[in-house]
Scaffold this motif. Structure first.
Motif, PDB file in Angstrom:
ATOM      1  N   MET A   1       0.842  -1.197   0.000  1.00  0.00           N
ATOM      2  CA  MET A   1       0.000   0.000   0.000  1.00  0.00           C
ATOM      3  C   MET A   1       0.878   1.248   0.000  1.00  0.00           C
ATOM      4  O   MET A   1       1.821   1.348   0.774  1.00  0.00           O
ATOM      5  N   LEU A   2       0.571   2.182  -0.892  1.00  0.00           N
ATOM      6  CA  LEU A   2       1.398   3.394  -0.974  1.00  0.00           C
ATOM      7  C   LEU A   2       1.085   4.356   0.170  1.00  0.00           C
ATOM      8  O   LEU A   2       1.983   4.878   0.820  1.00  0.00           O
ATOM      9  N   LEU A   3      -0.225   4.536   0.418  1.00  0.00           N
ATOM     10  CA  LEU A   3      -0.640   5.427   1.503  1.00  0.00           C
ATOM     11  C   LEU A   3      -1.716   4.731   2.319  1.00  0.00           C
ATOM     12  O   LEU A   3      -2.667   4.193   1.762  1.00  0.00           O
ATOM     13  N   LYS A   4      -1.519   4.706   3.623  1.00  0.00           N
ATOM     14  CA  LYS A   4      -2.492   4.025   4.469  1.00  0.00           C
ATOM     15  C   LYS A   4      -2.765   4.891   5.708  1.00  0.00           C
ATOM     16  O   LYS A   4      -1.821   5.263   6.429  1.00  0.00           O
ATOM     17  N   LEU A   5      -4.020   5.213   5.901  1.00  0.00           N
ATOM     18  CA  LEU A   5      -4.424   5.961   7.092  1.00  0.00           C
ATOM     19  C   LEU A   5      -5.166   5.012   8.009  1.00  0.00           C
ATOM     20  O   LEU A   5      -6.058   4.280   7.557  1.00  0.00           O
ATOM     21  N   ASP A   6      -4.785   5.017   9.272  1.00  0.00           N
ATOM     22  CA  ASP A   6      -5.389   4.118  10.239  1.00  0.00           C
ATOM     23  C   ASP A   6      -5.982   4.934  11.395  1.00  0.00           C
ATOM     24  O   ASP A   6      -5.242   5.499  12.192  1.00  0.00           O
ATOM     25  N   GLU A  62      -0.230  19.681   9.502  1.00  0.00           N
ATOM     26  CA  GLU A  62      -0.974  19.612  10.765  1.00  0.00           C
ATOM     27  C   GLU A  62      -0.544  18.342  11.474  1.00  0.00           C
ATOM     28  O   GLU A  62      -0.327  17.327  10.815  1.00  0.00           O
ATOM     29  N   GLU A  63      -0.461  18.394  12.802  1.00  0.00           N
ATOM     30  CA  GLU A  63      -0.189  17.191  13.588  1.00  0.00           C
ATOM     31  C   GLU A  63      -1.520  16.525  13.914  1.00  0.00           C
ATOM     32  O   GLU A  63      -2.463  17.212  14.319  1.00  0.00           O
ATOM     33  N   ILE A  64      -1.602  15.226  13.723  1.00  0.00           N
ATOM     34  CA  ILE A  64      -2.851  14.551  14.051  1.00  0.00           C
ATOM     35  C   ILE A  64      -2.927  14.307  15.564  1.00  0.00           C
ATOM     36  O   ILE A  64      -1.915  14.303  16.260  1.00  0.00           O
ATOM     37  N   THR A  65      -4.145  14.147  16.051  1.00  0.00           N
ATOM     38  CA  THR A  65      -4.358  13.925  17.484  1.00  0.00           C
ATOM     39  C   THR A  65      -4.130  12.456  17.835  1.00  0.00           C
ATOM     40  O   THR A  65      -3.527  12.136  18.852  1.00  0.00           O
ATOM     41  N   SER A  66      -4.602  11.555  16.962  1.00  0.00           N
ATOM     42  CA  SER A  66      -4.336  10.129  17.157  1.00  0.00           C
ATOM     43  C   SER A  66      -4.466   9.395  15.832  1.00  0.00           C
ATOM     44  O   SER A  66      -4.988   9.939  14.861  1.00  0.00           O
ATOM     45  N   GLY A  67      -3.970   8.174  15.809  1.00  0.00           N
ATOM     46  CA  GLY A  67      -3.989   7.381  14.593  1.00  0.00           C
ATOM     47  C   GLY A  67      -2.607   7.319  13.960  1.00  0.00           C
ATOM     48  O   GLY A  67      -1.632   7.788  14.548  1.00  0.00           O
ATOM     49  N   SER A  68      -2.559   6.729  12.763  1.00  0.00           N
ATOM     50  CA  SER A  68      -1.272   6.590  12.065  1.00  0.00           C
ATOM     51  C   SER A  68      -1.461   6.849  10.585  1.00  0.00           C
ATOM     52  O   SER A  68      -2.519   6.572  10.018  1.00  0.00           O
ATOM     53  N   ILE A  69      -0.399   7.369   9.971  1.00  0.00           N
ATOM     54  CA  ILE A  69      -0.385   7.578   8.522  1.00  0.00           C
ATOM     55  C   ILE A  69       0.911   6.970   7.991  1.00  0.00           C
ATOM     56  O   ILE A  69       2.000   7.379   8.400  1.00  0.00           O
ATOM     57  N   TYR A  70       0.768   5.967   7.118  1.00  0.00           N
ATOM     58  CA  TYR A  70       1.942   5.294   6.559  1.00  0.00           C
ATOM     59  C   TYR A  70       2.095   5.655   5.092  1.00  0.00           C
ATOM     60  O   TYR A  70       1.139   5.584   4.330  1.00  0.00           O
ATOM     61  N   PHE A  71       3.296   6.039   4.703  1.00  0.00           N
ATOM     62  CA  PHE A  71       3.599   6.251   3.298  1.00  0.00           C
ATOM     63  C   PHE A  71       4.699   5.272   2.925  1.00  0.00           C
ATOM     64  O   PHE A  71       5.783   5.300   3.529  1.00  0.00           O
ATOM     65  N   ASP A  72       4.404   4.392   1.974  1.00  0.00           N
ATOM     66  CA  ASP A  72       5.382   3.383   1.559  1.00  0.00           C
ATOM     67  C   ASP A  72       5.883   2.582   2.771  1.00  0.00           C
ATOM     68  O   ASP A  72       7.066   2.249   2.860  1.00  0.00           O
ATOM     69  N   GLY A  73       4.985   2.307   3.696  1.00  0.00           N
ATOM     70  CA  GLY A  73       5.322   1.491   4.853  1.00  0.00           C
ATOM     71  C   GLY A  73       5.911   2.233   6.030  1.00  0.00           C
ATOM     72  O   GLY A  73       6.005   1.678   7.125  1.00  0.00           O
ATOM     73  N   ALA A  74       6.307   3.497   5.834  1.00  0.00           N
ATOM     74  CA  ALA A  74       6.921   4.254   6.926  1.00  0.00           C
ATOM     75  C   ALA A  74       5.872   5.127   7.606  1.00  0.00           C
ATOM     76  O   ALA A  74       5.042   5.741   6.929  1.00  0.00           O
ATOM     77  N   ASP A  75       5.909   5.179   8.920  1.00  0.00           N
ATOM     78  CA  ASP A  75       4.935   5.948   9.677  1.00  0.00           C
ATOM     79  C   ASP A  75       5.288   7.439   9.620  1.00  0.00           C
ATOM     80  O   ASP A  75       6.212   7.907  10.285  1.00  0.00           O
ATOM     81  N   LEU A  76       4.517   8.148   8.786  1.00  0.00           N
ATOM     82  CA  LEU A  76       4.755   9.589   8.580  1.00  0.00           C
ATOM     83  C   LEU A  76       4.663  10.392   9.867  1.00  0.00           C
ATOM     84  O   LEU A  76       5.379  11.374  10.045  1.00  0.00           O
ATOM     85  N   THR A  77       3.753   9.983  10.746  1.00  0.00           N
ATOM     86  CA  THR A  77       3.485  10.780  11.940  1.00  0.00           C
ATOM     87  C   THR A  77       4.611  10.666  12.960  1.00  0.00           C
ATOM     88  O   THR A  77       4.646  11.413  13.924  1.00  0.00           O
ATOM     89  N   ARG A  78       5.502   9.713  12.750  1.00  0.00           N
ATOM     90  CA  ARG A  78       6.608   9.572  13.695  1.00  0.00           C
ATOM     91  C   ARG A  78       7.955   9.916  13.058  1.00  0.00           C
ATOM     92  O   ARG A  78       9.002   9.643  13.625  1.00  0.00           O
ATOM     93  N   MET A  79       7.899  10.534  11.875  1.00  0.00           N
ATOM     94  CA  MET A  79       9.145  10.922  11.197  1.00  0.00           C
ATOM     95  C   MET A  79       9.671  12.242  11.730  1.00  0.00           C
ATOM     96  O   MET A  79       8.907  13.103  12.141  1.00  0.00           O
ATOM     97  N   SER A  80      10.985  12.405  11.648  1.00  0.00           N
ATOM     98  CA  SER A  80      11.594  13.676  12.036  1.00  0.00           C
ATOM     99  C   SER A  80      11.321  14.700  10.935  1.00  0.00           C
ATOM    100  O   SER A  80      10.933  14.349   9.812  1.00  0.00           O
TER     101      SER A  80
END
Ligand SMILES: Nc1ncnc2c1ncn2[C@@H]1O[C@H](COP(=O)(O)OP(=O)(O)OP(=O)(O)O)[C@@H](O)[C@H]1O
Ligand SMILES: [Mg+2]
Length: 105
Positions: A1-6, A62-80
């Motif tokens: 999956m290229l983009l996955k929002l959870d 924008e910073e999300i309040t909760s959940g996860s966003i993955y781009f190409d398997g990497a968690d965007l919301t936890r990237m530097s």
């Protein structure tokens, strides 16, 4: 999956004065979706339903309040910040231009 929002949730908090609880507005609640490479995805909704907010969250504007966003398997919301900058060449927004989208008679 290229983009996955959870289960992405975005709350905007507005202060209402000293000693009062902030007003919380939930713009996105538990949004989950998946987009495969090569796939076109249309997100449709009435004005104010959160389409732009969702896009800004994917771009980390924008910073999300909760959940996860993955781009190409990497968690965007936890990237530097520098990792997010490196992704800017792969994830882009085409801003709305009311003049470009209007047919002038
Ligand atoms: N920075 C902010 N602070 C507080 N509320 C906000 C903020 N940004 C957006 N909102 C609210 O979040 C909701 C979703 O707005 P958004 O702009 O994402 O909708 P939209 O689907 O893109 O609408 P449109 O079709 O008009 O472009 C709206 O109620 C808006 O007022
Ligand atoms: Mg919008």
């Amino acid at each position: 999956m290229l983009l996955k929002l959870d289960q992405v949730t975005k709350e905007f908090r507005q202060s209402t004065g000293w000693g009062r609880p902030p007003k919380v507005f939930t713009a996105l609640k538990d949004v989950s979706l998946s987009i495969r490479e090569g796939e076109s995805f249309g997100l449709v909704g009435e004005s104010g339903s959160g389409k732009t907010t969702l896009t800004r969250c994917i771009l980390r504007l924008e910073e999300i309040t909760s959940g996860s966003i993955y781009f190409d398997g990497a968690d965007l919301t936890r990237m530097s910040a520098s990792e997010v900058r490196a992704l800017r060449s792969q994830i882009q927004i085409v801003f709305q231009d009311p003049y470009a989208s209007t047919t002038h008679a």
